[in-house]
Each structure stands twice: as C-alpha cells, then as structure tokens.
Design a protein around this motif. Structure first.
Motif, PDB file in Angstrom:
ATOM      1  N   THR A  81     -19.945 -32.686 -27.650  1.00  0.00           N
ATOM      2  CA  THR A  81     -18.979 -32.147 -27.137  1.00  0.00           C
ATOM      3  C   THR A  81     -17.854 -32.982 -26.507  1.00  0.00           C
ATOM      4  O   THR A  81     -18.409 -34.161 -26.404  1.00  0.00           O
ATOM      5  CB  THR A  81     -19.297 -30.847 -25.832  1.00  0.00           C
ATOM      6  OG1 THR A  81     -18.455 -30.500 -25.411  1.00  0.00           O
ATOM      7  CG2 THR A  81     -20.263 -31.813 -24.751  1.00  0.00           C
ATOM      8  N   GLN A  82     -16.797 -32.444 -26.629  1.00  0.00           N
ATOM      9  CA  GLN A  82     -15.701 -33.246 -25.870  1.00  0.00           C
ATOM     10  C   GLN A  82     -15.413 -33.008 -24.588  1.00  0.00           C
ATOM     11  O   GLN A  82     -14.459 -33.381 -23.746  1.00  0.00           O
ATOM     12  CB  GLN A  82     -14.206 -33.053 -26.870  1.00  0.00           C
ATOM     13  CG  GLN A  82     -14.311 -33.875 -28.255  1.00  0.00           C
ATOM     14  CD  GLN A  82     -13.297 -33.717 -28.986  1.00  0.00           C
ATOM     15  OE1 GLN A  82     -13.202 -32.872 -30.096  1.00  0.00           O
ATOM     16  NE2 GLN A  82     -11.878 -34.167 -28.595  1.00  0.00           N
ATOM     17  N   GLY A  83     -16.180 -32.132 -24.018  1.00  0.00           N
ATOM     18  CA  GLY A  83     -16.070 -31.664 -22.674  1.00  0.00           C
ATOM     19  C   GLY A  83     -17.472 -30.968 -22.150  1.00  0.00           C
ATOM     20  O   GLY A  83     -17.740 -29.850 -22.345  1.00  0.00           O
ATOM     21  N   VAL A  84     -18.506 -31.665 -21.397  1.00  0.00           N
ATOM     22  CA  VAL A  84     -19.289 -31.027 -20.877  1.00  0.00           C
ATOM     23  C   VAL A  84     -19.404 -29.906 -20.134  1.00  0.00           C
ATOM     24  O   VAL A  84     -20.226 -28.937 -20.168  1.00  0.00           O
ATOM     25  CB  VAL A  84     -20.570 -32.124 -20.229  1.00  0.00           C
ATOM     26  CG1 VAL A  84     -21.039 -33.112 -21.313  1.00  0.00           C
ATOM     27  CG2 VAL A  84     -19.693 -32.939 -19.089  1.00  0.00           C
ATOM     28  N   LYS A  85     -18.428 -29.926 -19.348  1.00  0.00           N
ATOM     29  CA  LYS A  85     -17.975 -28.867 -18.282  1.00  0.00           C
ATOM     30  C   LYS A  85     -17.496 -27.509 -19.262  1.00  0.00           C
ATOM     31  O   LYS A  85     -18.009 -26.361 -18.922  1.00  0.00           O
ATOM     32  CB  LYS A  85     -16.735 -29.171 -17.581  1.00  0.00           C
ATOM     33  CG  LYS A  85     -17.066 -30.139 -16.424  1.00  0.00           C
ATOM     34  CD  LYS A  85     -17.931 -29.633 -15.266  1.00  0.00           C
ATOM     35  CE  LYS A  85     -17.679 -30.388 -14.047  1.00  0.00           C
ATOM     36  NZ  LYS A  85     -18.891 -30.013 -12.977  1.00  0.00           N
TER      37      LYS A  85
ATOM     38  N   THR B 294     -17.185 -39.149 -13.858  1.00  0.00           N
ATOM     39  CA  THR B 294     -16.648 -37.759 -13.983  1.00  0.00           C
ATOM     40  C   THR B 294     -17.188 -37.295 -15.164  1.00  0.00           C
ATOM     41  O   THR B 294     -17.592 -38.034 -16.241  1.00  0.00           O
ATOM     42  CB  THR B 294     -15.060 -37.977 -13.955  1.00  0.00           C
ATOM     43  OG1 THR B 294     -14.357 -36.552 -14.238  1.00  0.00           O
ATOM     44  CG2 THR B 294     -14.547 -38.732 -15.123  1.00  0.00           C
ATOM     45  N   ALA B 295     -17.001 -36.025 -15.426  1.00  0.00           N
ATOM     46  CA  ALA B 295     -17.561 -35.349 -16.365  1.00  0.00           C
ATOM     47  C   ALA B 295     -16.808 -35.327 -17.935  1.00  0.00           C
ATOM     48  O   ALA B 295     -16.793 -34.401 -18.531  1.00  0.00           O
ATOM     49  CB  ALA B 295     -17.816 -33.732 -16.388  1.00  0.00           C
ATOM     50  N   THR B 296     -16.105 -36.412 -17.902  1.00  0.00           N
ATOM     51  CA  THR B 296     -15.187 -36.661 -19.325  1.00  0.00           C
ATOM     52  C   THR B 296     -16.073 -37.029 -20.466  1.00  0.00           C
ATOM     53  O   THR B 296     -17.409 -37.005 -20.214  1.00  0.00           O
ATOM     54  CB  THR B 296     -13.916 -37.338 -19.100  1.00  0.00           C
ATOM     55  OG1 THR B 296     -13.486 -37.345 -20.147  1.00  0.00           O
ATOM     56  CG2 THR B 296     -14.456 -38.771 -18.620  1.00  0.00           C
ATOM     57  N   ALA B 297     -15.579 -37.410 -21.456  1.00  0.00           N
ATOM     58  CA  ALA B 297     -16.212 -37.712 -22.714  1.00  0.00           C
ATOM     59  C   ALA B 297     -15.845 -39.078 -23.035  1.00  0.00           C
ATOM     60  O   ALA B 297     -14.813 -39.411 -22.776  1.00  0.00           O
ATOM     61  CB  ALA B 297     -16.184 -36.616 -23.799  1.00  0.00           C
ATOM     62  N   ASP B 298     -16.643 -39.599 -24.042  1.00  0.00           N
ATOM     63  CA  ASP B 298     -16.216 -40.973 -24.847  1.00  0.00           C
ATOM     64  C   ASP B 298     -16.604 -40.691 -26.142  1.00  0.00           C
ATOM     65  O   ASP B 298     -17.536 -40.834 -26.580  1.00  0.00           O
ATOM     66  CB  ASP B 298     -17.091 -42.234 -24.176  1.00  0.00           C
ATOM     67  CG  ASP B 298     -16.225 -43.241 -24.681  1.00  0.00           C
ATOM     68  OD1 ASP B 298     -15.597 -43.343 -25.869  1.00  0.00           O
ATOM     69  OD2 ASP B 298     -16.310 -44.349 -24.460  1.00  0.00           O
ATOM     70  N   ILE B 299     -15.702 -40.198 -26.983  1.00  0.00           N
ATOM     71  CA  ILE B 299     -15.874 -39.964 -28.534  1.00  0.00           C
ATOM     72  C   ILE B 299     -15.543 -40.644 -29.075  1.00  0.00           C
ATOM     73  O   ILE B 299     -15.213 -40.727 -30.521  1.00  0.00           O
ATOM     74  CB  ILE B 299     -15.069 -38.265 -28.989  1.00  0.00           C
ATOM     75  CG1 ILE B 299     -13.422 -38.647 -28.497  1.00  0.00           C
ATOM     76  CG2 ILE B 299     -15.668 -37.359 -28.057  1.00  0.00           C
ATOM     77  CD1 ILE B 299     -12.804 -37.518 -29.115  1.00  0.00           C
ATOM     78  N   GLY B 300     -15.434 -41.881 -28.700  1.00  0.00           N
ATOM     79  CA  GLY B 300     -14.878 -43.438 -29.500  1.00  0.00           C
ATOM     80  C   GLY B 300     -13.668 -44.146 -28.909  1.00  0.00           C
ATOM     81  O   GLY B 300     -13.608 -45.131 -29.014  1.00  0.00           O
ATOM     82  N   PRO B 301     -12.902 -43.509 -27.972  1.00  0.00           N
ATOM     83  CA  PRO B 301     -11.675 -44.241 -27.444  1.00  0.00           C
ATOM     84  C   PRO B 301     -12.033 -45.627 -26.771  1.00  0.00           C
ATOM     85  O   PRO B 301     -11.492 -46.332 -26.531  1.00  0.00           O
ATOM     86  CB  PRO B 301     -11.018 -43.133 -26.804  1.00  0.00           C
ATOM     87  CG  PRO B 301     -11.499 -41.914 -27.208  1.00  0.00           C
ATOM     88  CD  PRO B 301     -12.898 -42.027 -27.579  1.00  0.00           C
ATOM     89  N   GLY B 302     -13.178 -45.187 -26.037  1.00  0.00           N
ATOM     90  CA  GLY B 302     -13.661 -46.420 -25.019  1.00  0.00           C
ATOM     91  C   GLY B 302     -13.323 -45.836 -23.669  1.00  0.00           C
ATOM     92  O   GLY B 302     -12.842 -46.717 -22.715  1.00  0.00           O
TER      93      GLY B 302
END
Lengths: 337, 160, 752
Positions: C223-227, C475-483
C-alpha cells in the motif's frame, strides 16, 4: 497449472519409451513450456525431463558441417567458437533473442519448438484454434499487431517467434529426431508448418518424437551475412519483422543468396524463387528491392499489422545491404549499420 | 516427492519432500525462507527471480528445483562470502544509489555479477545487452550502468 | 512557525546530514542483500494461500458458479464466492478510501453476481499451499450472462463530471477564446491521443493477513498508505480498528496503483474473517492488468497566436475514461490553461464510461497526459509561427498562474529553460526538420515544459530520543521507492545534530502517527515538515530539561542560543559549555523523551507548483523506423532539494516513465470482447535498460518556505511531465513527421 507427473530418465531409450501419448511432453530448459503450463495453455499430464540425456555436444560432421545437440543451451551455442567463426549468422540471431538468463536455460531443441506469442493463444479466456481446434480464431479481426502477413489461413494467423529458427532456415539446417519407432531427419523448411486447417500443429514432429540434434551444412556464409531484428523496443522483445540474410559473392557477383524472415508467418519464411532472382547480379538495393517485392507479393495484412509489409520490404533491403557490405548488424549495437 | 541434494549459498541442503518440478523460486522463498529472490511475473519475463546455478544466471521461477540437483545455487543473500560484507557490485549499487523500491535489484545484481564474471570490462552497449532482461519500473537503469562500471573498475583493482 | 536556524553542518561522510547532502540511502544495504521484506514475504506456519479466479467476460452476471471440483481437491480449505462470503459493510461511504473518487460506488469483491469489468475477481480459492490453490482454481466453473459493454473510449458517451452539492467540475475558462482563435494569424489544431497504461510495479499486489492468538489481526499489505488500508479494511469487514495493525515496511514500486487498497487486501481479509485463519493473497502479473490504470485520453488542442508566436487563444477539450461504477477524473486541460500567458482560454473536460476497472492515479495523473499533449501542440505552434520552440515558451512565459490568476510561491522555470538549454547545447540546433544527421541516422532535438503540483498534506510525526542518544522518528507514511526512510533520517539529523547512523526512521505501520497516502509527490514536504517540527519540539524538551538541572552549563539558555552538534547541545558562543543528550538524560533521570507534532501546509493564496524544462535528443533510422532516445537533460525547479542523490533518482525514474509513454507503453484491449489482451510483461512494453540513455538532471533550487515550511516541493512526478512531449517533438525535428498519437511505435514511423 494442472497436476502432472514428472519423470527424469537417464537414457534416450528410456525417455522415448515414456513419451507414449500427446499428453506427455519432453521438458528441457522449460523457458516456454513451463510458462505455457502456468498460463494453462499447455496441460501435459506428464513431463519427461530430458536434461540428463547426452545431447549437449557440438560435433563436426564428415560433410564439413556441425551437429548441434538438442540440449546445447542457446547461450553456449551463441558463444561457441565454431559457431561464431563459421556460422556467425546463427550466433547473431541467438544473441538477438531473449535475455542472457533465458539463453542460459533455453536449448536448441526447445527453441525450435517454442510456441507463438499470440495474445489469444496465450489467453485461455479467448477461443483459439491452435489450442482447441475448431474453437475459432479470435485474433482475426482483433488485435493483430504481432501476427502473420504471409502464409496465414482463415484458421490461424499466428507467427513463430524464434530468432534462432530464422537463421537456421537461411542456413538450411537439418533436424534430427528420434522416437521409439526409429530416427529420421527433417529438412528445416519442412520442420515447421503453415497453419492451414491444422493450426494446432506447429511442426511436423509426430507424437513421441524427440529432437536430438540440429545439423548445419558446410556452407556457412561467414562474411556476407546479417541478422536484422526490428521490434517495439531496443531489446528484449519479440521480432515484429526479422531478416536473416546471407550471400556468397564471387567476383562481386551474387553466387548464392539466402533470405529468411521472422515475425511474419507461422514458420520462418523462405522464398527460394525470390532468392534466385538476385543470383548472377551485383548486389545493390534495387536488386534487393525486387527480391523483397517478390517475397511480399502475396503478403496480406490483418489490420494492425499492415505496417509489417512495408517494414518487411525495408528490412529485407537493409539486411541484404548489410550482408553485401559485410557489415552485419551487431546485436549489442543500437545503431542499425 | 523427492529429496533434492544441492548447495545453496555455500551450504549443503537436502530439500526433502519436494516435488522435483517445483520451481526453484518457490523452494527458495517458501521452503527455505530466502525471500531476497523475488517473484515479479512467474513466467520468466521480468528477471526479478534471477539466481545463479553454478555461476550462470537463470530465471528461478521457471527452473524446476530438480535442475539444482548436485549443483550450486547462489542467491542474493549468499552473494557476499562473509555475512555483513558487500561485494563490489553491491557496494557500487549502494554508492550510486541504484535501488529505489528495491524489488528488482536482487535480480539486477545477480545478472550484473554474472556479466562481470564473463566480461570484466563491459561497454555501455554490452551492459544494455546483458541487463535488458531485468526490468526496473523505477527506472534505475542509468545508475545500474554507472554502478557496473564502478564495480568493474573495483574488481580490476582500479580506483572507481 | 518560527524557523529554526539551520542546523546544517558539514557532512562528514554523511554522518551529520543536513539538507542538500547526498546521503546514500539508509535502506540501500538491505535492498542489495535481500534483507528488505515486502508484503508477501512475511510468513508463519499454518498460513493459507488464496488464488483469485477472475471473470472472463467484460460485463454481465454470474449465472452459475460451480466450485465443487475445486473444493474436492485435497488441501483446498474453501472457495469464497459471492454466494458464501461473509457480509461486509453496507455503506459505500465507509469504503471511500483516501484516494477514492468522490462520486461512485467503490468496488466490492465477491459481493454480488454482477460483473462490472474484465478481470474482476469472482472467486478466491484458499488452500494449504499455493500450488494446490492454483491447481484448484482451474477447476472453478462459471456460466456467464453477457451484457452489452463498451471498452472503446471513442465510442463511449462523454459527460461533464458533477459533484453532488458542488455542481459541474469544469476547468475555468477565460476571455473569448473561439473568437480570438478565429482572428489569430497563426492557428494550429491537433487531435492528440494517449493509449491506456498500466502501472506494472515490479512487486505484485499482495496482502498477508495474520490472525493473532488474541483475536487481533496483523496485516502486511502492499500500500501507499497503511492508514488508508487500515481504515478501509476495518470499515469493510467490521473489524475493530484498535485490533488491526497494517504494516508495509517496503513496497516494490506502486506509481499510484497502491493509493487505493486493491482487491487482494479485501479478499485476504474476507477469507481470514470467514475461516479465522491467516491468509495470503498475491495477484499474478496478469491480474495486475485488471486493476486501476492510467486512462485513455482524447484531447483536441487549438492554439491561436500572432505572427510572433504570442498566444491569443487556447481551446482545449479532453475526454478520459472512467468505469461504470465510479467517476474517476483527471486534470488534463488545466496545465495548458495555467502555464502560458494567454488572455483567452476555453477549457473543457469530460469523462466517459468504459467497462473497465476504475482508472487509478498513475505517476503524474492528468499532468503526464495533459502537459505532454499540450507541449506537443506548443511545438507545432513554434513551427507554424516560425519561432524556436524554446523561444516560444519564453515569449509566452507567465509569471502568474493563469488559471487561478495568482502568484506562485516560486517559479524558477526561466532558469530551468536557460540552464537546461545550455547543458544540452540547444543553441546548436538547426531548426529545420531533417536538418541534423550523423551517418545515415537522422537526429532530432526536442524540448518541452513540465509542470506539476507541489502539494503538502497534514502529517503527524512522533520523535523519540533515548537515553543512549539514539533517535526514532516515525509516521504512518510509505516508502515506495523515493527514499522516504532516508529523507526522514536526514531531516531528523539536520534538526537534531544527531549522526545519521543513530537515527531510525519508522514508517509503514498503522500504529504510527497519522500520515496520508504517499502520493502526489507530497511526502517529502509533508512528512519532512512534521519530522522537523517534532524534532525541534524534542530538542526544546531536552533544553528545558537541561535548563532545570542543578549547575547546568545551559542554565537560562534558549533555543536560539544553542547549537546541536553530534548528540550534544552547547552554547553557540561557548561550545565547551554544553551537555550530551545522554548526560542530560542521566542527570534528569530520564529514559526517553518524546514529541509528536503535526506538519501542516502554510496557508497561502499563491499557487504551488514544480516546473521543469526537458531537452531530448533522438536518433532515427528512418528506413526501418527504429528510433531511440540518446540524450536527455531535465532541469527541474522543485524548491529545496533534501537529498540530491535520491532526488536525481526520482527525476530519472520519471523520465523513464516518459520514455515509456512516448515510445512503448500501451494497454491493448480487444473491444469486441472487452478484454485487455497484452496482459503480461512480454507484450506490455515497459522501458528496458537499452531504451534509456544517461540522463542529466539539473536542480534549480528555489528558496520557498511558502510551498512548505521546509521549502520542499517534491520530485516524484515532475520527471514524467514534459518528457514524452520532448521526445515526440524531437521525433518531429528528426523526421518531419508530426505524431500526435502516443505511444509512437515503429509502425507510425514507417507508414504515412
């Protein structure tokens, strides 16, 4: 993928004895068969793994040619000194195909038998005469970018995707096969079939027959040759149109010409009458153009692939031109020479 | 069901009770817990599943585990001989910020390592030809080239 | 918020990494050694495997679904269908995730006998092993009732999207464009078209739902956002939020496809709910063509100009596809409307229903499509008015956002043009098409403008400092590759002076403080600002503690009086006078200190955008129609660059998407049967290594704290914008053939 039996015989005789019906398939590199099984296109009930059979050598023949064992991996074949020196057309065609990992696993025999990439063949949700005779050809009238412009029938417009086979067709290889009933050879141009009304049969192999070797004749075309592959990206894609061109020049005149096309038909396409047209002439684009026109006179587009006709014409002229100049296309080069 | 006797990352493994036709990829990921090798398509098209068998890069999703019988399999986890160390290729990958999402990189590194073994001084064209079977949707290709050149130099003992 | 004075210090091999440091990715080593684990890679004993069975028709109903043979197979635990699945929430509103279209009914897998789109999941086979599940899936038997369908956008009926209570969503027109166009001495009219594209991240969509002994659920989701996934799946299945945790430490690319929870999460949760067993569902690559995608677009653009190329009229009307069940919209025509000085603009946008899954944001949604098409039109205008393409952009340069009629917080686009052009060597270009050659190859040089939004969304970060001097920011953000991990670490290091190796960034956990989905290139600004805020607050707490200590060397010191250096807090005027964080903790008898802060965008009426100037060289072998990109220079103005290494990688990634858009990518549907046919990676062509030359990225830094408190604008998507147009324009310059239909494949180059 269905459930299947898996056997790994250690002798040729044992392997041949296991292949008793069409639901039994030989497995070598698996780079096409396994994929097709995962897509549910091929549903063998039994796999006979032939990887341990002694079919992995390249031998000189008494006629001055080479006999390539069916299990020689494509990568090894492309690199083998006797191939790069004497049959560079074959080496080049091999390097144009797939990727290094696939070439490490894919075998000579398997490459011969790889099946079409037609979207409809690959998708069991769409009817396909090749998968299920009589069910219809959904490709006709549909998405036909990949499909045949020559030799197609109302039952099937699929193309053969191999690069290696195009070179073998031009080199007039001979295929050695064995079965429990004995052994025979098949001239390359007779190995693959046109679809006709039996599109389910890609080749003239009988059930149970195993390809054991591919033999190359002595005539090698090691100077004036080129394998030109045109595709939708710079690498790692099947040919839209490919050309294996080979010439023998004597005193600047064409003494022998071979031309095989890939990506345009159910089998590598050769037109011997067209080839004869350029014999006795000096190589030149006009002459090559006439050869191309002859080959493509009967070409018929299916809609999305109409472009293959002008593209094939240009590719034929260019590949022959490269061959004549002894400037074969190097597969690592993006620039077309 | 059979037992497949093979060597995985230098360690002898007797993989028991496995159907010999099981793709090597699943054996690695599910039986052995080596999840570094990735599943991207399952039909040998994307390269994410690349491992070495006797040093040669193959698509493990389409290689039956029986093909590993008696052979030596190397995965990304075992590329570096010493735990915690990085090979020249892995080091170059980190320095050049090659991985983004990271999913394809095990396959990229395995292919790159094999390339450099066969060709210690590849040109850009050689690299493109050898590596184009490994997809990267994040588009790290230019850095892959740069990293391969660096690793090649390091392996030849030159300053990067 | 008062600005903290910059804590940027000399980077010593990346140890203290402030803004602008080219820090190597903190998760780099994990990713190159196979240690980074993705959603399908967490396993436990007794895990069940779900394999999806998808509909074979485009639209209609399931008349009969027979799962008896599948169920009979040894090792099959269940086959879920609409006939036997647990009930889910009745309310559509509960299923509208953070990225769902406002209007419409979110898709509900296995909810009814309706088939809404090709490739829709209609059964889930759950078994002890993946192989058994897959084999059993073949035995599911379905009778369908076909209904009329339309998958061809050009035959679908366009309409203006309306939002209930808001009305029609129309881009703002201005002036009298039709009259102005009619009276323009130079006119161009073009019909532009983009084929649909699928995201095709390398990682397949996967969800693993673990049923814990205490009744809780631990879900690993792509997911791009677990929340977002957490809220959605709890709403859908009726799970208590406090009893569910969604984790996503690493994501193998998403490019927008994971902005919405995809159906494998629903199916895995449904199965876990019904069977009370842990279940993993992984999509096949073929199924990755059955979910959201970048929709097809038809776009008519008319530009009217005076004979110096000054725009007098823009008439732009576009149509994109949406599904039958939701109104997915994109901003297609606003980019041309905002970018250039032009008093008259008539902008129309409509959507039309096609029977596919609802399209899903794909890297620069709307922008990649609309900006690229508009920039091809601008190139046509350049030729029609006999003005150099770059000069044309400069002549029509707009200081203000032309649609909103507002200033920008910053717009260093002129610098982008100038620096990009200089690096590329644009001045050496001979303007005539077909005028540049090398050997037998034609050379083409094209350029385009890129523009994207610079957004920021409220994000909360918790920063925790431990007695040993180590720091966590989460924080509940994501790392889909940007770093993202690296960005958070770097900003935390900058804000605290703590060396990078003592900082751990945490994300991808629904237990962490709130973050929106990672998308829109907004995360660096959003999470970054919150990291800085939380760290500042934390440092303030440390100082306060230090102030209160007996005989404190920092007694009476305020934040503006101190420096933070390597885990130590010391007086700026007398560095010897200070304490390490550990010393403070020990003296105060503390184990840890924590601060949690929300980062919010600044209120401003100004427009916030990133801009770029892309210059591309192509070489074309005209005889055989083979074209390739040989040089790219992309000059990007995106505010402040946190990490030039990772930012450059993002731009390169965007450019590669642009190459795909221009030359290769197209999802091919057979409209007779309503089915995507090139649903694998051999036939859907993503760019490969050999397609991508070295790419030069120039960052034109902008000092802009209105864009976001930390001055960051985000670089995830701007790389795609303008790139495809620059390539198309270069192809025109090389061949003289104007191609408006993307992708420009070999057939378009060899036929008239």
């Amino acid at each position: 993928m269905n459930r299947f039996d898996y056997r790994r015989p250690s002798t040729l005789a044992e392997a041949l004895s296991l292949a008793t019906d069409p639901a039994v398939r030989y497995l070598a590199g698996g780079t096409n068969l396994i994929d097709l099984m995962k897509e549910d296109v091929e549903r063998p009930l039994s796999l006979v793994d032939v990887n341990h059979l002694p079919l992995g050598n390249i031998e000189d023949t008494v006629e001055g040619g080479l006999k390539i064992g069916a299990l020689v991996p494509n990568a090894d074949l492309a690199r083998a000194a006797r191939i790069t020196q004497r049959y560079p057309l074959l080496s080049s065609a091999l390097l144009a195909g797939a990727s290094p990992q696939l070439r490490n696993a894919a075998t000579t025999g398997g490459n011969l038998l790889q099946r079409t990439r037609c979207y409809y063949f690959y998708d069991v949700a769409t009817p396909c005469n090749k998968r299920e005779p009589g069910s219809g050809c959904q490709a006709i009238g549909g998405l036909t970018r990949q499909h045949a412009i020559l030799g197609a029938s109302e039952h099937c417009i699929a193309t053969h995707p191999s690069d290696m086979c195009v070179a073998l067709a031009a080199l007039q290889a001979v295929v050695h096969v064995e079965s429990a009933r004995g052994s025979r050879t098949i001239a390359f141009e007779d190995f693959h079939r046109l679809p006709g009304d039996t599109p389910e049969r890609d080749s003239n192999l009988e059930p149970g027959e195993l390809v054991t070797a591919v033999e190359l004749p002595a005539e090698s075309f090691d100077i004036h040759y080129s394998y030109l592959k045109l595709r939708d990206r710079q690498s790692y894609a099947f040919a839209l149109v490919s050309v294996a061109a080979a010439l023998r020049l004597e005193d600047g005149i064409v003494a022998e010409a071979r031309l095989a096309l890939g990506g345009v038909a159910h089998k590598p396409w050769r037109d011997r009458e067209a080839e004869k047209q350029v014999l006795g002439q000096a190589p030149g684009r006009e002459a090559f153009g006439r050869v191309a026109d002859t080959i493509l006179a009967g070409a018929r587009g299916q809609g999305d692939n109409d472009f293959k006709i002008p593209l094939a014409r240009r590719a034929i002229v260019r590949a022959l031109d490269q061959a004549a100049r002894a400037a074969p296309q190097r597969q690592v080069e993006k620039r077309i020479s | 069901m059979s037992t497949i006797n093979t060597t995985i990352n230098g360690k002898s493994e007797a993989i028991q009770d496995v159907d010999p036709s099981t793709p090597l990829l699943w054996v690695l990921r599910d039986h052995l817990g080596l999840v570094g090798t990735k599943y991207g398509c399952g039909i040998a098209q994307c390269g994410a599943c690349t491992v070495h068998i006797d040093g040669s890069p193959v698509r493990s999703c389409s290689t039956p585990v029986s093909a590993a019988q008696g052979k030596s399999v190397t995965t990304i986890e075992g590329l570096a001989v010493n735990v915690g160390a990085l090979t020249a290729v892995q080091q170059a990958w980190v320095e050049h910020d090659v991985p983004q999402c990271g999913y394809c990189q095990a396959g990229q590194i395995m292919s790159a390592t094999a390339l450099l073994k066969a060709n210690p001084n590849p040109s850009d064209a050689d690299i493109d030809a050898a590596m184009s079977g490994n997809f990267c949707r994040c588009g790290t290709y230019p850095r892959i080239r740069a990293a391969i050149h660096s690793a090649a130099k390091a392996q030849r003992g030159e300053k990067a | 918020m008062k600005e903290m004075k910059s804590q940027t210090l000399q980077a010593q091999e990346g140890r203290n990494a402030g803004f602008g440091t080219a820090l190597s990715r903190v998760d780099g080593a994990a990713k190159v050694t196979g240690q980074a684990k993705y959603a399908a890679e967490f396993t436990r004993p007794d895990l069940l495997f779900g394999v999806v069975y998808t509909a074979r028709i485009a639209k209609g109903k399931i008349k009969r679904i027979d799962t008896s043979r599948a169920l009979a197979m040894d090792g099959v635990v269940d086959v879920l269908t609409h006939e036997n699945s647990p009930r889910v929430t009745h309310f559509d509103l509960k299923l509208k995730d953070m990225s769902a279209p406002t209007v419409g009914h979110p898709f509900r897998a296995l909810d009814s006998d309706d088939i809404l789109y090709p490739g829709q999941p209609i059964a889930l086979v759950v078994a002890e092993t993946l192989e058994i599940a897959r084999a059993a899936a073949r035995l599911v038997d379905v009778d369908y009732e076909w209904q009329d369908f339309e998958t061809d956008l050009k035959r679908a009926t366009p309409f203006v999207p309306k939002v209930p209570g808001v009305g029609e969503r129309k881009p703002k027109s201005r002036g009298k464009a039709e009259a102005a166009f009619a009276s323009s001495p130079v006119q161009i009219t073009g019909d532009y078209h983009l084929m649909p594209e699928h995201h095709n991240p390398m990682e397949l969509f996967a969800s693993t739902v673990f049923c814990e002994d205490d009744g809780r659920l631990t879900i690993y989701d792509k997911t791009q956002g677990v929340k977002n996934s957490h809220c959605y799946i709890c709403n859908a299945m009726g799970f208590k939020r406090a009893k569910v945790r969604v984790l996503s430490p690493f994501v193998g690319g998403a490019f927008g496809s994971a902005l919405r929870p995809q159906y494998q999460l629903w199916l895995a949760a449904l199965a876990a709910k019904k069977l009370e067993r842990s279940v993993r569902v992984v999509m096949t690559r073929q199924e990755m063509f059955g979910h959201g995608y970048r929709p097809e677009c038809y776009n008519r653009i008319q530009l009217g100009a005076d004979d110096q190329g000054h725009l007098k009229a823009i008439i732009n009307s576009a149509v994109t596809g949406t599904s039958s069940y939701e109104n997915y919209t994109e901003s297609i025509v606003s980019w041309g409307g905002m970018l250039y000085q032009c008093d008259n603009a008539k902008l129309d946008y409509q959507i039309a229903r096609v029977d596919t899954a609802t399209p899903c944001n794909m890297r620069a949604p709307g922008g990649a499509t609309g900006t690229n098409m508009f920039e091809i039109a601008m190139d046509e205008l350049a030729y029609a008015s006999n003005v150099d393409p770059l000069e044309l952009r400069l002549r029509n340069y707009a200081e203000r956002h032309q649609l909103k009629d507002r200033d920008y917080t910053s717009k260093a686009l002129r610098d982008c043009y100038q620096r990009g052009a200089r690096k590329f060597g644009w001045e050496k270009r001979s303007p005539e098409p077909r005028s540049m050659r090398e050997g037998h190859e034609l050379i083409g040089w094209g350029m385009a403008t890129g523009v994207w939004d610079a957004m920021m969304a409220p994000t909360s970060v918790r920063a925790t400092l431990h007695a040993d001097g180590s720091l966590e920011v989460g924080t509940a953000t994501a790392d889909i590759g940007p770093g993202t991990y690296t960005m958070m670490t770097q900003i935390a290091s900058d804000a605290t002076g703590i060396p990078v190796e003592r900082i751990t960034a945490k994300l991808g956990d629904s237990d962490l403080p709130f973050a929106p989905v990672e998308g829109g290139s907004a995360t660096a600004a959003s999470a970054g600002t919150a990291v800085q805020k939380a760290c500042h607050a934390l440092m303030k707490q440390v100082l306060e503690q230090a102030n209160q200590l007996e005989n404190s060397p920092l007694s009476g010191a305020r934040m503006e009086d101190v420096d933070l250096v390597g885990g130590r807090i010391q007086l700026s005027e007398n560095p010897a006078q200070g304490m390490s964080f550990s010393e403070v903790f020990t003296a105060a008898g503390l184990d840890s200190l924590e601060a949690k802060k929300f980062g919010r965008p600044r209120m401003t009426r100004k427009a916030r955008n990133t801009h770029s100037a892309v210059f591309v060289e192509v070489r074309v072998d005209e005889e055989v129609g083979m074209a390739r990109v040989t040089r790219v220079v992309n000059a990007v103005a995106a505010g402040r660059i946190i990490n030039p290494k990772t930012a450059r990688s993002q731009i390169i990634g965007g450019v590669v998407f642009g190459i795909g858009m221009a030359l290769e990518e197209e999802s091919l549907a057979d409209h007779r049967i309503g089915r995507w046919m090139n649903h694998n990676l051999a036939e859907y062509h993503v760019p490969v290594n050999a397609d991508v030359p070295d790419i030069d990225v120039i960052f034109v830094e902008e000092e802009d704290h209105e864009a976001s408190p930390i001055g960051v604008k985000g670089v995830g998507e701007i790389g795609v914008c303008g790139t495809a147009a620059a390539i198309a324009n270069a192809l025109f310059h090389a061949t003289g053939k104007r191609l408006r239909d993307l992708p420009i494949t070999i057939d378009k180059l060899v036929t008239d």
